[in-house]
Design a protein around this motif. Structure first.
Motif, mmCIF file in Angstrom:
data_model
loop_
_atom_site.group_PDB
_atom_site.id
_atom_site.type_symbol
_atom_site.label_atom_id
_atom_site.label_comp_id
_atom_site.label_asym_id
_atom_site.label_seq_id
_atom_site.Cartn_x
_atom_site.Cartn_y
_atom_site.Cartn_z
ATOM 1 N N GLN A 60 25.996 0.911 39.700
ATOM 2 C CA GLN A 60 25.973 0.460 38.613
ATOM 3 C C GLN A 60 26.210 -1.394 38.734
ATOM 4 O O GLN A 60 26.648 -1.057 39.687
ATOM 5 N N ARG A 92 15.656 13.116 35.818
ATOM 6 C CA ARG A 92 16.535 12.401 35.462
ATOM 7 C C ARG A 92 15.881 10.935 34.725
ATOM 8 O O ARG A 92 15.381 10.164 35.385
ATOM 9 N N LEU A 140 15.167 -0.650 41.977
ATOM 10 C CA LEU A 140 16.591 -0.155 41.938
ATOM 11 C C LEU A 140 16.889 0.761 43.350
ATOM 12 O O LEU A 140 15.585 1.265 43.939
ATOM 13 N N GLN A 185 21.241 11.149 34.507
ATOM 14 C CA GLN A 185 20.348 10.548 33.791
ATOM 15 C C GLN A 185 20.349 7.814 34.276
ATOM 16 O O GLN A 185 21.179 8.347 35.097
ATOM 17 N N ARG A 186 19.435 8.134 33.865
ATOM 18 C CA ARG A 186 19.842 6.754 34.562
ATOM 19 C C ARG A 186 19.342 6.100 33.387
ATOM 20 O O ARG A 186 18.298 5.637 32.735
ATOM 21 N N PHE A 200 15.107 8.155 32.127
ATOM 22 C CA PHE A 200 15.517 6.656 32.550
ATOM 23 C C PHE A 200 14.893 6.225 30.905
ATOM 24 O O PHE A 200 14.414 6.326 30.448
ATOM 25 N N ASP A 214 16.472 4.478 42.824
ATOM 26 C CA ASP A 214 15.276 5.368 43.251
ATOM 27 C C ASP A 214 13.862 4.648 42.765
ATOM 28 O O ASP A 214 12.957 5.211 42.665
ATOM 29 N N SER A 238 12.420 2.516 41.125
ATOM 30 C CA SER A 238 12.122 2.298 39.743
ATOM 31 C C SER A 238 12.203 -0.231 39.692
ATOM 32 O O SER A 238 13.151 0.092 40.963
ATOM 33 N N PHE A 282 23.121 4.236 37.072
ATOM 34 C CA PHE A 282 22.705 5.421 36.920
ATOM 35 C C PHE A 282 23.715 6.543 37.730
ATOM 36 O O PHE A 282 24.964 6.867 37.992
ATOM 37 N N TYR A 283 23.002 8.155 36.905
ATOM 38 C CA TYR A 283 24.341 9.054 37.180
ATOM 39 C C TYR A 283 23.866 10.099 37.469
ATOM 40 O O TYR A 283 22.565 9.804 37.952
#
Length: 328
Positions: free
Chosen positions: A118, A175, A133, A155-156, A177, A135, A137, A151-152
Motif C-alpha cells: 500500500q 491480477r 511499483l 488485483q492491483r 490493474f 510488479d 508498473s 496491491f492485493y
C-alpha cells in the motif's frame, strides 16, 4: 465472494484448457482477453481455475496423494489420465463444476481482501513524480495529484482522488490493474494509458494495449478501448469514445499542456495544478469559449495574460484566486 454462475465457471474451465498451451501470439488470445475483461466475475472464475490447477499439479500435492495411496492405485481407482498432471486437471475440473467451494469461500474472500502492499503518491503544485511499483508498473503523477495505490493478491488498485496520472502497467493476466475515480473504473491487464480526473468528467487515453472503461458503479456495460483511442465519462453516464489525439493525455510528462476544444472550466482546473494560487472559471450557465493550444508549463503565466486578447473573457485577481469570467 458471491456465488459464480455455472455458465461462467464452465467458460473459465474451457478457456483454461484452451489457453494453457497456447502460444503468446495465438489468434484466440485476443478473444480470451476480451472475455476476461468483460466481467469481473470472469476474472474471479479464471483465477480460481488457475489456482486449483497449480495446487493439484504441485509437487507437495502429488506427494500427499502418493502417501495416502500409491500412484498406481490412484490411477486405477479414478480411471483418469496416465499422466499425473492430467489427473490433477480432471479432478480440478470436477471440483470446479461442483461449485468451486473447495477453498471455503469466506476464508478465501478474506484472504484476497488483505492488502499486500500500500502506497500514497501525492504531488505538490507544479511538481511531477514518477514511481515504480512492486510488479514493475510505473506511475507518473501530474502536478497537484493524489493517488492511493493498493496491491492485493487478486488485483492491483489505484484510487485517483485528485489530478492526473500516466500508467505503464506490467502485464499480469491473473491480477488486473484497476484505476478508480469518483466517476469511472478503468481495468487493464498490461498496457500504457493515462487517466485525467477533472471536476465534471474523467478522460482515459490509451497509448497501447486494451483498456476497459466503465462507470464507477458498474451499472452499465463497459467500453473497450484499444491503441490510440480516448474515452470520457461523466457522472451517471456511460463511457463514450471521443475524437481526440490519445498522445495529448501523456504530454505533461514532457512538460507540455495540451488543450483540444477545452472549455474554460478545464483550462482553469488544469492550469491550477501548476500555480500556488488557483484559477476559477465563472460562467454560470453561459457558453464557455473553447481553447485549442499547446504550451510548456513554464509558459503558463504568459498564456493566462494573453487569454483576454484571444477570447471574450476577462481576468479578475482576488486575494485568494484568479477568476476567468465572460467579457461584459
Amino acid at each position: 465472494m458471491s456465488k459464480l454462475p455455472d455458465t461462467i465457471k464452465q467458460a473459465a474451465i474451457r478457456w483454461y484448457m484452451q489457453m494453457r498451451d497456447a502460444a503468446p501470439d495465438a489468434p484466440e488470445r485476443t478473444a480470451f482477453e476480451t472475455w476476461l475483461l468483460a466481467d469481473v466475475r470472469h476474472q474471479s472464475a479464471y483465477r480460481l481455475v488457475t489456482s486449483t490447477m497449480e495446487d493439484f499439479t504441485s509437487t507437495d500435492r502429488l506427494k500427499n496423494l502418493s502417501d495416502a495411496l500409491t500412484q498406481q492405485q490412484y490411477f486405477e481407482k479414478t480411471q483418469r489420465s496416465r499422466k499425473l498432471t492430467k489427473l490433477g486437471s480432471g479432478m480440478a475440473v470436477l471440483l470446479l463444476c461442483l461449485g468451486l467451494g473447495w477453498f471455503g469461500q469466506i476464508q478465501y474472500a478474506a484472504w484476497q481482501a488483505m492488502p499486500i502492499a500500500q502506497h500514497t503518491q501525492n504531488t505538490a503544485v507544479a511538481q511531477i513524480s514518477q514511481r515504480k511499483l512492486e510488479d514493475g508498473s510505473v506511475v507518473t503523477a501530474n502536478a497537484n495529484s493524489e493517488l492511493d495505490i493498493i496491491f492485493y493478491r487478486h488485483q492491483r488498485v489505484v484510487h485517483i482522488k485528485r489530478g492526473e496520472a500516466i500508467f505503464d502497467v506490467a502485464k499480469d493476466s491473473e491480477r488486473p490493474f484497476i484505476v478508480q475515480t469518483a466517476q469511472a473504473k478503468v481495468t487493464v491487464l498490461g498496457t500504457r494509458f493515462a487517466v485525467n480526473q477533472l471536476a465534471n468528467r474523467v478522460r482515459v487515453s490509451v497509448d497501447h494495449g486494451r483498456v476497459q472503461v466503465a462507470r464507477a458503479d458498474d451499472a452499465q456495460a463497459p467500453l473497450l478501448l484499444r491503441d490510440g483511442e480516448v474515452a470520457e465519462i461523466v457522472a451517471n453516464d456511460v463511457p463514450k469514445r471521443v475524437n481526440r489525439h490519445a498522445g495529448d493525455g501523456f504530454g505533461f510528462a514532457q512538460g507540455l499542456i495540451v488543450f483540444d476544444q477545452a472549455d474554460m472550466q478545464e483550462v482553469a482546473e488544469t492550469l491550477s495544478r501548476y500555480r500556488q494560487q488557483p484559477i476559477q472559471a465563472k460562467f454560470f450557465g453561459q457558453t464557455s469559449p473553447n481553447v485549442n493550444a499547446v504550451l510548456k508549463t513554464k509558459e503558463i503565466n504568459d498564456f493566462i495574460r494573453g487569454l483576454p486578447q484571444s477570447l471574450p473573457v476577462t481576468l479578475q485577481q482576488t486575494s485568494e484566486q484568479l477568476v476567468i469570467q465572460p467579457r461584459p
